[in-house]
Scaffold this motif. Structure first.
Motif, short mmCIF file in Angstrom:
data_model
loop_
_atom_site.label_atom_id
_atom_site.label_comp_id
_atom_site.label_asym_id
_atom_site.label_seq_id
_atom_site.Cartn_x
_atom_site.Cartn_y
_atom_site.Cartn_z
N ASN A 1 6.31 -6.93 -2.07
CA ASN A 1 6.21 -7.80 -1.04
C ASN A 1 5.14 -7.52 0.10
N SER A 2 4.15 -6.98 -0.43
CA SER A 2 3.11 -6.21 0.41
C SER A 2 2.34 -7.49 1.32
N LYS A 3 1.88 -7.38 2.42
CA LYS A 3 1.50 -8.06 3.19
C LYS A 3 -0.24 -8.35 3.02
N ILE A 4 -0.71 -9.49 3.28
CA ILE A 4 -2.14 -9.65 3.33
C ILE A 4 -3.09 -8.82 3.59
N GLY A 5 -3.93 -7.66 3.41
CA GLY A 5 -4.89 -7.08 3.47
C GLY A 5 -4.13 -5.53 3.48
N GLU A 6 -2.93 -5.38 2.89
CA GLU A 6 -2.16 -4.10 2.82
C GLU A 6 -2.58 -3.44 1.61
N LEU A 7 -2.99 -2.11 1.79
CA LEU A 7 -3.70 -1.31 0.54
C LEU A 7 -2.56 -0.10 0.43
N ILE A 8 -2.40 -0.04 -1.08
CA ILE A 8 -1.15 0.84 -1.39
C ILE A 8 -2.03 1.47 -2.72
N PHE A 9 -1.71 2.92 -2.71
CA PHE A 9 -2.08 3.73 -3.85
C PHE A 9 -1.01 3.71 -4.85
N THR A 10 -1.22 3.63 -6.15
CA THR A 10 -0.39 3.75 -7.30
C THR A 10 -0.86 4.98 -8.06
N LYS A 11 -0.22 5.22 -9.11
CA LYS A 11 -0.93 6.68 -9.86
C LYS A 11 -2.25 6.13 -10.46
N ASN A 12 -2.43 4.98 -10.79
CA ASN A 12 -3.58 4.52 -11.58
C ASN A 12 -4.52 3.50 -10.98
N SER A 13 -4.15 3.05 -9.85
CA SER A 13 -4.77 2.01 -9.17
C SER A 13 -4.64 1.99 -7.57
#
Length: 321
Positions: free
Chosen positions: A267-279
């Motif tokens: 449920n991320s918001k537009i423009g939100e930036l999140i790191f996962t392990k591979n991306s």
């Protein structure tokens, strides 16, 4: 001495994909003789080491084939040189220069072109890139006779190719020109035995593939994630895609090399930036996620999202909106 009855061919092409097509054409030496290669003029070396001939030009030199590199195919001296050779056929593959009527009137059997689309779709300078940009699932290659109007001549042969959602423009160009070269040889066998049947294009269904502008490679994350993913695939190689970020209050520009699309499970918001392990995940304008798998900072090599994340550990990264 036995007479050489092979058909005399003038080949016009410039980049690596044209070089590949020429290599395949040279394999048909039992009935074809490439008597001349025409390429765009050599480019200037970035390291100041003189002019650099095109890939097609280099191959011709290796094989002992004469080369001409006119700035314009309208050049009277160039046209006179071609007339003197009396070619049976001219073949073009990503040559990058307009061929005037005076040129097209020279070869006995006309001029055939390898074009990487299913004409009349995507006529123009960037057929593969424009097809990927809109997310086609099918494309192909056409062998057509050149006429004064761009990519509008009669079709001699076509072959379809299924497109997956991860292939990039350079890879697809390689595939289509290789397929096109093999298709061309089959077409020539029919042409020279008077068995070739051509088909006029339905001009009412024609679409354009305009030349790409550098600024088109700038990603706007207000767009849908799939549209951005398709841009990354389409503009790979050149001009590439890039976006602006803020790293610890310092602006940086980063090339986006490889991506994929996923659903917004957080449920991320537009423009939100999140790191996962591979991306590196960015929530786009349709609230879907663009996963950035590979990226490149200016002057640096391409790295995975994991390596990039390790390299900026402890620093705050956000979009420069």
């Amino acid at each position: 001495m036995q007479a050489d009855n092979r058909k005399k061919i003038v080949f016009l092409g410039t980049p690596q994909v044209a070089e590949k097509a020429l290599r395949i054409l040279l394999e048909a030496h039992q009935f074809l003789k490439v008597i001349l290669v025409v390429s765009q003029p050599p480019s200037r070396s970035l390291r100041g080491k003189g002019d650099v001939p095109s890939p097609t030009h280099k191959l011709a030199l290796e094989r002992g084939i004469p080369v001409l590199t006119p700035h314009s195919a309208k050049d009277p001296i160039f046209l006179s040189d071609i007339k003197l050779l009396e070619p049976d056929l001219c073949i073009t593959a990503a040559y990058g220069n307009y061929l005037p009527k005076d040129f097209l009137a020279i070869p006995k059997f006309g001029t055939l072109n390898i074009h990487p689309s299913l004409l009349p779709l995507y006529r123009g300078a960037s057929p593969v890139q424009r097809a990927l940009e809109v997310g086609v699932n099918k494309t192909g290659v056409s062998i057509l006779f050149s006429v004064a109007a761009m990519d509008a001549g009669p079709i001699a042969a076509q072959e379809e190719f299924a497109v997956n959602n991860s292939i990039k423009a350079p890879e697809l160009l390689d595939i289509l020109f290789e397929k096109g070269a093999h298709l061309l040889i089959k077409t020539l066998e029919k042409l020279f035995s008077d068995k070739l049947k051509t088909e006029e294009q339905d001009h009412s269904k024609a679409t354009k593939a305009d030349k790409i502008k550098v600024e088109e490679g700038i990603l706007d994350f207000k767009m849908p994630a799939l549209a951005l993913h398709n841009k990354v695939r389409a503009f790979a190689g050149w001009p590439n895609t890039k976006s602006s970020f803020i790293l610890n209050d310092e602006p940086i520009e980063m090339k986006i090399i490889t991506t994929r699309v996923s659903e917004n499970s957080e449920n991320s918001k537009i423009g939100e930036l999140i790191f996962t392990k591979n991306s590196l995940n960015i929530c786009c304008g349709d609230t879907q996620i663009l996963e950035i798998l590979e990226m490149q900072l200016p002057g640096k090599k391409v790295v995975s999202a994991l390596d990039f994340q390790n390299g900026i550990k402890g620093k705050l990264l956000k979009l420069d909106l």
